[in-house]
Enzyme design. Structure first.
Site, short mmCIF file in Angstrom:
data_model
loop_
_atom_site.label_atom_id
_atom_site.label_comp_id
_atom_site.label_asym_id
_atom_site.label_seq_id
_atom_site.Cartn_x
_atom_site.Cartn_y
_atom_site.Cartn_z
N SER A 1 49.13 21.87 18.80
CA SER A 1 47.88 21.85 18.03
C SER A 1 47.21 23.21 18.14
CB SER A 1 46.94 20.78 18.60
OG SER A 1 45.67 20.86 18.01
N TYR B 1 43.24 16.45 25.94
CA TYR B 1 44.08 16.71 24.75
C TYR B 1 44.51 18.18 24.70
CZ TYR B 1 45.46 16.91 19.81
OH TYR B 1 46.17 17.08 18.63
P1 NAD Z 1 48.88 9.67 13.39
O1 NAD Z 1 48.05 8.80 14.28
O2 NAD Z 1 48.75 9.52 11.91
O3 NAD Z 1 50.42 9.53 13.79
C1 NAD Z 1 50.82 9.49 15.14
C2 NAD Z 1 51.91 8.47 15.33
O4 NAD Z 1 52.31 8.47 16.71
C3 NAD Z 1 51.46 7.04 15.00
O5 NAD Z 1 52.40 6.41 14.17
C4 NAD Z 1 51.39 6.35 16.36
O6 NAD Z 1 51.69 4.96 16.32
C5 NAD Z 1 52.45 7.12 17.14
N1 NAD Z 1 52.24 7.00 18.59
C6 NAD Z 1 51.07 7.11 19.26
N2 NAD Z 1 51.28 6.90 20.58
C7 NAD Z 1 52.60 6.64 20.73
C8 NAD Z 1 53.42 6.34 21.83
N3 NAD Z 1 52.91 6.21 23.06
N4 NAD Z 1 54.74 6.14 21.63
C9 NAD Z 1 55.27 6.22 20.38
N5 NAD Z 1 54.54 6.50 19.29
C10 NAD Z 1 53.22 6.71 19.47
O7 NAD Z 1 48.53 11.16 13.83
P2 NAD Z 1 49.10 12.60 13.40
O8 NAD Z 1 47.91 13.41 13.11
O9 NAD Z 1 50.18 12.52 12.43
O10 NAD Z 1 49.66 13.07 14.82
C11 NAD Z 1 50.96 13.57 15.03
C12 NAD Z 1 50.88 14.74 16.00
O11 NAD Z 1 50.16 15.80 15.38
C13 NAD Z 1 50.18 14.45 17.31
O12 NAD Z 1 50.93 15.02 18.37
C14 NAD Z 1 48.85 15.17 17.15
O13 NAD Z 1 48.31 15.57 18.39
C15 NAD Z 1 49.27 16.34 16.31
N6 NAD Z 1 48.19 17.02 15.59
C16 NAD Z 1 47.46 16.38 14.65
C17 NAD Z 1 46.44 17.06 13.97
C18 NAD Z 1 45.59 16.39 12.90
O14 NAD Z 1 44.58 16.98 12.51
N7 NAD Z 1 45.95 15.23 12.42
C19 NAD Z 1 46.20 18.40 14.29
C20 NAD Z 1 46.97 19.02 15.25
C21 NAD Z 1 47.97 18.33 15.90
#
Ligand code: NAD
Length: 274
Positions: free
Chosen positions: A157, A172
């Site tokens: 991130s 985080y």
């Molecule tokens: P999201 O919540 O839409 O998707 C995340 C997925 O991970 C979900 O399907 C959830 O069920 C799954 N998950 C959560 N905990 C889990 C576990 N213990 N075991 C297996 N699966 C699990 O969120 P996203 O934004 O797509 O997040 C994906 C990645 O992107 C994360 O690592 C997040 O930190 C990172 N990220 C997101 C953003 C943003 O703005 N959305 C920005 C930077 C980084």
């Protein structure tokens, strides 16, 4: 198989595509960045192992990929659980016969709180899923990638790397900085097997991550107002889309990035340069 699926299958032959005949494993595949990337990797020819906690929406991704004529299999697993992860990755490797691309992406925002209010349990939950989960994904995949080489992509991130104003996000941010350090260590260690390892650092992306965010009211005690001169997203005046991140994941997964390893790549529309 119904007629529509047959037609789509004919529409998308894998031959000639960048990931034809390859197997990709995606964690957090049921939503947001993981979902968009699993679909994009499949469009690029890969068969995809889908790991997630939540069944229903991941099964939808599975069905969509099968509709393209690729193979897909959903594994219900918590990425922080070493026993279930070992079992799931082994089962996936046996089912698909190889492991070429690994996208360690599952993550949560977790509890947002001042350090003095954050409980050790909340700290462990965030670090357990984001950082230990990444370690377990890579650790269990390596034995299945060593022979042929491949590409590992880790979702970090901007937080913890180029942004430190996410108040209450100390756990985080620590997990996300840790992922970049881990990816660099892994890149060096695994280069001998021709396994590349890179981290991506998205800015704000419109996903379902709010479902895994528990912001406490105590965060207000530590918030410092930050005012940007032109708004928070200079390039597109809003958060990015998961599909834009998926394009980067495909680039790093494919041979188009054959000399890129051990680096972090920001995908934030210049959000963190303000
Ligand atoms: P999201 O919540 O839409 O998707 C995340 C997925 O991970 C979900 O399907 C959830 O069920 C799954 N998950 C959560 N905990 C889990 C576990 N213990 N075991 C297996 N699966 C699990 O969120 P996203 O934004 O797509 O997040 C994906 C990645 O992107 C994360 O690592 C997040 O930190 C990172 N990220 C997101 C953003 C943003 O703005 N959305 C920005 C930077 C980084």
């Amino acid at each position: 198989m119904n007629r529509r699926m047959d037609e789509e299958k004919r529409d998308m032959p894998a031959v000639g595509l960048p990931l034809a005949g390859k197997t990709a494993l995606v964690t957090g595949a049921g939503s947001g960045i993981g979902r968009a990337s699993a679909l994009e990797l499949a469009r690029a020819g890969a068969n995809v192992c889908l790991l997630d906690l939540i069944g229903e929406r991941t099964e939808d991704v599975e069905e969509e990929i099968r509709g393209m004529g690729r193979e897909a299999e959903f594994y219900d697993v918590d990425v922080s659980d070493p026993v279930r992860m070992e079992r799931a990755v082994r089962a996936a490797a046996e089912r698909f016969g190889s492991m070429d691309v690994v996208f360690a992406n599952a993550g949560i925002n977790g509890t947002l709180a001042p350090i003095e209010d954050l409980t050790p349990e909340s700290w462990d939950e965030t670090l357990g899923i984001n950082l230990r989960g990444t370690f377990l994904t890579v650790k269990n995949a390596v034995p299945h990638m060593k022979e042929k080489g491949g590409s590992i992509v880790v979702t970090s991130s901007i937080n913890g790397n180029r942004k430190f104003s996410g108040f209450g996000m100390s756990a985080y941010s620590a997990s996300k900085a840790g992922q970049v350090a881990f990816a660099k260590m892994a890149a060096l260690e695994l280069a001998r097997y021709r396994i590349r390892v890179n981290a991506i650092c998205p800015g704000g992306i419109r996903t379902n991550i709010g479902e895994n965010t528990d912001s406490t009211k105590q965060v207000e005690k530590i918030r410092i107002p930050v005012e940007y001169p032109e708004g928070a997203h200079p390039l597109e005046h809003g958060p990015g889309r998961p599909e834009q991140v998926a394009d980067l994941v495909l680039f790093l997964a494919s041979d188009r990035s054959s000399h890129i390893t051990g680096t972090e790549i920001y995908i934030d529309g210049a959000e963190t340069l303000l």
